[in-house]
Design a protein around this motif. Structure first.
Motif, PDB file in Angstrom:
ATOM      1  N   GLY A  45      63.185 -15.091 -11.665  1.00  0.00           N
ATOM      2  CA  GLY A  45      64.012 -15.422 -10.506  1.00  0.00           C
ATOM      3  C   GLY A  45      63.236 -16.135  -9.427  1.00  0.00           C
ATOM      4  N   THR A  46      62.019 -15.660  -9.167  1.00  0.00           N
ATOM      5  CA  THR A  46      61.173 -16.295  -8.155  1.00  0.00           C
ATOM      6  C   THR A  46      60.829 -17.716  -8.553  1.00  0.00           C
ATOM      7  OG1 THR A  46      60.236 -14.169  -7.490  1.00  0.00           O
ATOM      8  CG2 THR A  46      58.953 -16.138  -6.969  1.00  0.00           C
ATOM      9  N   ASN A  47      60.494 -17.919  -9.821  1.00  0.00           N
ATOM     10  CA  ASN A  47      60.105 -19.253 -10.264  1.00  0.00           C
ATOM     11  C   ASN A  47      61.272 -20.226 -10.248  1.00  0.00           C
ATOM     12  OD1 ASN A  47      57.396 -18.629 -10.652  1.00  0.00           O
ATOM     13  ND2 ASN A  47      57.762 -17.843 -12.696  1.00  0.00           N
ATOM     14  N   LEU A  48      62.457 -19.766 -10.623  1.00  0.00           N
ATOM     15  CA  LEU A  48      63.636 -20.621 -10.523  1.00  0.00           C
ATOM     16  C   LEU A  48      63.917 -20.995  -9.073  1.00  0.00           C
ATOM     17  CD1 LEU A  48      65.959 -18.858 -13.118  1.00  0.00           C
ATOM     18  CD2 LEU A  48      65.046 -21.185 -13.299  1.00  0.00           C
ATOM     19  N   TYR A  49      63.778 -20.021  -8.175  1.00  0.00           N
ATOM     20  CA  TYR A  49      63.998 -20.284  -6.751  1.00  0.00           C
ATOM     21  C   TYR A  49      63.023 -21.359  -6.247  1.00  0.00           C
ATOM     22  CZ  TYR A  49      64.371 -19.547  -1.720  1.00  0.00           C
ATOM     23  OH  TYR A  49      64.541 -19.734  -0.367  1.00  0.00           O
TER      24      TYR A  49
END
Length: 615
Positions: A45-49
């Protein structure tokens, strides 16, 4: 409230990026918590954000460039569509290439916006799911930026774009696996192809198709079924497609629930253990590239078996298509989880290998690799032993997180115990990267040093986000890396937090700073008009000296600073500074200012020729 776009245009792309960023921000922790395939890193999720944040910044830079050419008038679909985010810095080059004088009166073209979105996602892609998302956006851009622009602004154009996106992403993964984000993307394209109507109808069909495919992923991958979760990358894509629905209908679809079956332990954010916490970053030396950190491994690639490759290698690569085809074959023989995305001379490469050096050397033979990131999977990492056996690392009491402008200073700060975020020339870090660094520091108390006046708002947003996660954060508004050095020099983790922050703030505030750089264009300054190629001496952010010689300009700046007194001079040399400048300035200080000491550091590729600090 901004109007709902009736067709695919630049304003619609801008709004989509903003809605997607907001949706991923809300779902980030939830997505992190279900990341089990192929490694339970807890960072999807962090990397997609972070990937979408970079895409958003690039699109905003296009609109900023248009507004400047139009005399400062904001283009349609203004910044309120982005939920108030500030995301211009670092993408001015994209804007400059994309916006022409002929477009200045009508707003950016669709082609300009989608090209910027795809390029921003590619250069900012984090983790493999972010890299695959970048390829999905690139596939859409190839259709939407086609020559006959008007034929791709309706529902039919969106259908074609979603199909190309899914196909290009699948082609980028050397060994695609079903039950991943690739499956969800293909299902979205299939559903869209059968939809009739405008962009809103097509977007909703794609979203519903993606949701159905996401719910089925546990039945396609045994690791998901055992964990009782859906694919994390696919969940992120559903959020992005939900933002597309909101763009064209004005209504956000109901959030997709993430199933977690009773009796199954959640991983990632909920467990407190992430891949970043369980790994040791391997060193990468110049001139091959720049050291960074990546917490997540491949979504949409084969799960590595127990005892699999020891290293994850990721880099950006400038290379021709033919060379990249050969590189794919070589890397596929070296390891697994191979994904190569991009095109038009710029690629993002990801692979798991036992021989990290060979993977990098293969990139050198193919072209010019940079931003090289090598992560060593620890002995207790899920990559080799399974998620259930990884220990949870204890939090330290206090840490310092600092933004630094060059590799040399990154090493210096790291030696002093700081967690660093590298700010490459023209690419300042986004707030999400600072939040990620705070998490990586894994401390109860964090002192944040932005080391750049332009990062004040970004750092403040990161600090606020970290506080919501239970971390006590103090932001010291350092405006230069030399002020950060002074603050770090008096840092004492053993004393009370407030006392430590006061001492560090005082040391930073007592340090005057300057830099010497080359003028990029003709400009009005406080010291007069400079021409492109002139040497500028800036004191406290304002141009104080304009010269033609680097050493002479630096000496003039230093004399002005020391005229007000000082006890210590800090010089940080950039790679392009003259070899003799440090010795010359040290000699001048010794001769003219007897009680003043001088210390010299090598900053590497830091943008400025020279940074100067006077305490």
């Amino acid at each position: 409230m901004p109007q709902v776009p009736q067709r695919l245009d630049a304003s619609a792309v801008r709004a989509w990026c903003g809605f997607a960023l907001r949706a991923l921000g809300r779902a980030r922790e939830e997505i992190d918590a279900i990341n089990v395939y192929p490694v339970a890193d807890g960072d999807t999720g962090t990397n997609l954000y972070l990937t979408v944040e970079s895409a958003t910044a690039a699109v905003e830079a296009v609109f900023a460039g248009h507004a400047a050419l139009a005399g400062g008038k904001e283009a349609p679909g203004g910044p309120e569509a982005l939920d108030g985010r500030e995301a211009l810095d670092g993408h001015e080059a994209v804007a400059g290439q994309a916006v022409s004088l002929g477009q200045a009166s009508e707003g950016p073209a669709l082609a300009d916006a989608v090209h910027a979105m795809a390029h921003g996602a590619l250069i900012g892609a984090r983790g493999n799911s972010g890299t695959i998302l970048a390829q999905l956006l690139r596939g859409m851009a190839q259709v939407l930026a086609a020559d006959s622009d008007a034929t791709h602004t309706d529902g039919q154009g969106l259908r074609l774009a979603l199909r190309r996106a899914a196909d290009s992403a699948r082609q980028a993964v050397v060994h695609p696996v079903e039950g991943t984000v690739l499956t969800v993307a293909s299902a979205a394209a299939d559903a869209a192809s059968g939809a009739e109507g405008d962009c809103g109808a097509v977007a909703r069909a794609a979203y519903e198709g993606a949701r159905a495919a996401l719910a089925a992923t546990p039945g396609q991958l045994a690791v998901l079924e055992r964990a009782g979760v859906v694919d994390a990358g696919g969940r992120g894509l559903v959020a992005v497609l939900g933002a597309l629905v909101e763009t064209f209908t004005g209504e956000a679809p109901a959030a997709a629930a993430v199933p977690v079956l009773a009796g199954h332990a959640r991983v990632g954010a909920d467990s407190g253990a992430t891949g970043l916490h369980a790994r040791v970053d391997a060193a990468v030396t110049e001139p091959l590239g720049e050291l960074g950190e990546v917490g997540e491994c491949a979504d949409g690639t084969p799960a590595p078996e127990e005892g699999g490759p020891a290293f994850e290698v990721i880099y950006l690569l400038e290379a021709e298509d033919a060379a990249v085809a050969r590189l794919r074959d070589r890397l596929d023989a070296l390891g697994d989880s191979l994904v190569v995305v991009g095109g038009d001379g710029l690629w993002n490469v990801h692979v798991h290998v036992d021989d990290a050096g060979a993977a990098v050397e293969a990139g050198v033979e193919a072209g010019r690799p940079y931003r090289i990131r090598i992560t060593h999977f620890g002995l207790d990492d899920a990559h080799t032993t399974g998620a259930g056996s990884r220990p949870v690392r204890e939090r330290v009491e206090r840490a310092v997180v600092a933004v630094v402008p060059g590799e040399g200073l990154a090493g210096l700060y790291a030696e002093a115990g700081a967690t660093t975020v590298l700010a490459r020339p023209g690419e300042p870090p986004a707030s999400g990267e600072l939040v990620e660094a705070v998490r990586r520091a894994h401390a109860r108390e964090v002192v944040l040093l932005p080391n750049d006046a332009e990062l004040r708002h970004t750092a403040a947003a990161a600090a606020e986000q970290a506080r919501t996660e239970g971390v006590r954060v103090a932001l010291i508004p350092t405006r230069s890396a030399v002020q950060g050095i002074a603050a770090l020099a008096v840092h004492e983790p053993g004393r009370r937090f407030d006392e430590d922050v006061v001492a560090m703030t005082s040391a930073a505030g007592a340090t005057r700073y300057a830099e010497v750089e080359v003028a990029e264009r003709q400009s009005w300054t406080m010291a007069g008009i400079c021409q492109a190629g002139d040497i500028l001496g800036l004191i406290e952010g304002d141009v104080a000296v304009i010269g033609s010689d680097v050493t002479a300009t630096a000496e003039a700046v230093l004399n002005r600073m020391l005229a007000a007194g000082g006890e210590m001079v800090t010089l940080v040399l950039g790679d392009e500074a003259p070899d003799t400048i440090a010795a010359h300035l040290e000699s001048r200080v010794r001769e003219s200012y007897l009680a003043v000491d001088t210390v010299v550091y090598r900053g590497g590729r830091q943008g400025a020729l020279l940074l100067i600090g006077v305490e």
